[in-house]
Design an enzyme around this catalytic site. Structure first.
Site, PDB file in Angstrom:
ATOM      1  CG  ASP A  22      -7.230  10.429  -5.664  1.00 50.19           C
ATOM      2  OD1 ASP A  22      -7.309  10.235  -4.437  1.00 50.19           O
ATOM      3  OD2 ASP A  22      -7.306  11.557  -6.179  1.00 50.19           O
ATOM      4  CG  HIS A  39      -6.449   3.859   2.668  1.00 48.10           C
ATOM      5  ND1 HIS A  39      -6.448   4.595   1.506  1.00 48.10           N
ATOM      6  CD2 HIS A  39      -6.305   4.753   3.680  1.00 48.10           C
ATOM      7  CE1 HIS A  39      -6.318   5.879   1.814  1.00 48.10           C
ATOM      8  NE2 HIS A  39      -6.242   6.000   3.122  1.00 48.10           N
ATOM      9  CG  LEU A 133       3.764  -7.026 -13.698  1.00 51.58           C
ATOM     10  CD1 LEU A 133       3.597  -5.973 -14.784  1.00 51.58           C
ATOM     11  CD2 LEU A 133       2.399  -7.311 -13.058  1.00 51.58           C
TER      12      LEU A 133
HETATM   13  C1  FPP Z   1      -5.558   7.847  -2.298  1.00 47.73           C
HETATM   14  O1  FPP Z   1      -6.892   7.915  -1.877  1.00 47.73           O
HETATM   15  C2  FPP Z   1      -4.969   6.575  -1.899  1.00 47.73           C
HETATM   16  C3  FPP Z   1      -3.891   6.452  -1.067  1.00 47.73           C
HETATM   17  C4  FPP Z   1      -3.231   7.621  -0.445  1.00 47.73           C
HETATM   18  C5  FPP Z   1      -3.383   5.137  -0.649  1.00 47.73           C
HETATM   19  C6  FPP Z   1      -3.402   4.072  -1.713  1.00 47.73           C
HETATM   20  C7  FPP Z   1      -3.049   2.786  -1.086  1.00 47.73           C
HETATM   21  C8  FPP Z   1      -3.724   1.619  -1.289  1.00 47.73           C
HETATM   22  C9  FPP Z   1      -4.834   1.449  -2.253  1.00 47.73           C
HETATM   23  C10 FPP Z   1      -3.248   0.413  -0.596  1.00 47.73           C
HETATM   24  C11 FPP Z   1      -2.303  -0.145  -1.580  1.00 47.73           C
HETATM   25  C12 FPP Z   1      -1.666  -1.365  -1.166  1.00 47.73           C
HETATM   26  C13 FPP Z   1      -0.598  -1.863  -1.862  1.00 47.73           C
HETATM   27  C14 FPP Z   1       0.008  -3.123  -1.418  1.00 47.73           C
HETATM   28  C15 FPP Z   1      -0.018  -1.186  -3.049  1.00 47.73           C
HETATM   29  P1  FPP Z   1      -7.327   9.120  -0.930  1.00 47.73           P
HETATM   30  O2  FPP Z   1      -7.183   8.648   0.489  1.00 47.73           O
HETATM   31  O3  FPP Z   1      -6.561  10.337  -1.263  1.00 47.73           O
HETATM   32  O4  FPP Z   1      -8.837   9.265  -1.322  1.00 47.73           O
HETATM   33  P2  FPP Z   1      -9.696  10.616  -1.332  1.00 47.73           P
HETATM   34  O5  FPP Z   1      -9.080  11.498  -2.365  1.00 47.73           O
HETATM   35  O6  FPP Z   1     -11.064  10.139  -1.710  1.00 47.73           O
HETATM   36  O7  FPP Z   1      -9.636  11.195   0.036  1.00 47.73           O
END
Ligand code: FPP
Length: 248
Positions: A22, A39, A133
């Site tokens: 997050d 992201h 893994l």
């Molecule tokens: C939450 O942060 C994150 C997500 C909804 C997406 C997570 C995805 C990635 C890190 C890409 C992953 C790639 C792979 C291949 C697994 P948020 O957008 O809710 O952040 P905020 O709470 O600060 O708004």
């Protein structure tokens, strides 16, 4: 001075670590950038954490990459995230294969675009022989979706007589969840200072140790994982028993 890594007791690692990644949006906002920028940088953290988990000897790593609720985000963010996920899997699959990492995906695939389903299924096949893994991407996933589909399967089996209603126990339910091939996580990490489970592995986290850190996901690297593992190793896991019962 011992490094964090040296302090970790390899004989008492959690077998399964689950992470709510997050804070990508806030990380981007702090830099005056679009959420997708966060992201995009989050993928670097994914790479580092997967690599470190394999090196240290964690057997199962589940990453919450996209929740069923995330479909309600602005269309441009959803499309960008899907593209990023699929492209990352496509780009990294050879490396996963080489490093003994088997990819799994759990979630409601009926929501995914057919092209994404196709790409993912090819990646799953390519790494299917690996066993060092197990990297489990929770994609279009929610704990309530998982429980609902498990109860639907069970209800059908009861209806056809394949399962007797009074024989259903906690293991029967586990065996019908999308995580049926994996042990329950012993450690769940959530980044970015939020103290919630947010519809993640609701049934499977029953006995997990929960670890919350202020670090935003794009800043979360192996040192942070090692800190979480050390914290986990300092806790006493009692499973409802008393300390005395555990030592005798
Ligand atoms: C939450 O942060 C994150 C997500 C909804 C997406 C997570 C995805 C990635 C890190 C890409 C992953 C790639 C792979 C291949 C697994 P948020 O957008 O809710 O952040 P905020 O709470 O600060 O708004």
């Amino acid at each position: 001075m011992e490094t964090l890594l040296e302090q970790i007791d390899r004989a008492h690692l959690p077998q399964h670590v689950a992470i709510i990644m997050d804070g990508n949006g806030r990380w981007a906002k702090e830099r005056g950038e679009d959420r997708l920028f966060g992201h995009f940088h989050g993928v670097q953290s994914v790479r580092d954490i997967v690599e470190a988990s394999a090196e240290i000897g964690i057997r199962y790593l589940t990453l919450y990459a996209f929740s069923t609720e995330n479909w309600d985000r602005p269309q441009a963010e959803v499309a960008g995230l899907m593209e990023l996920l699929v492209n990352t899997v496509r780009r990294e699959v050879d490396q996963l294969k080489k490093n003994g990492i088997r990819l799994h995906v759990i979630g409601d695939f009926s929501m995914l675009p057919p092209s994404a389903r196709q790409e993912l299924s090819e990646a799953l096949d390519l790494t299917a022989e690996n066993d060092q893994l197990h990297l489990i991407l929770a994609l279009s996933y929610s704990g309530r979706w998982d429980l609902t589909q498990a109860f639907q399967q069970l209800a059908q089996k009861v209806q056809t007589g394949a399962v007797r209603a009074d024989s259903i126990d906690a293991d029967t339910i586990s065996d019908h969840l999308s995580t049926r091939d994996f042990p329950d996580p012993e450690l769940m990490i959530r980044t970015s200072g939020e103290h919630r489970i947010s519809n993640f592995l609701l049934y499977q986290l029953a006995y997990a140790e929960l670890y919350f850190t202020e670090t935003l996901w794009p800043d979360f690297r192996r040192q942070h994982l090692f800190e979480a593992l050390l914290d986990y190793q300092q806790r006493e896991r009692r499973f409802g028993k008393t300390s005395e019962q555990l030592t005798t």
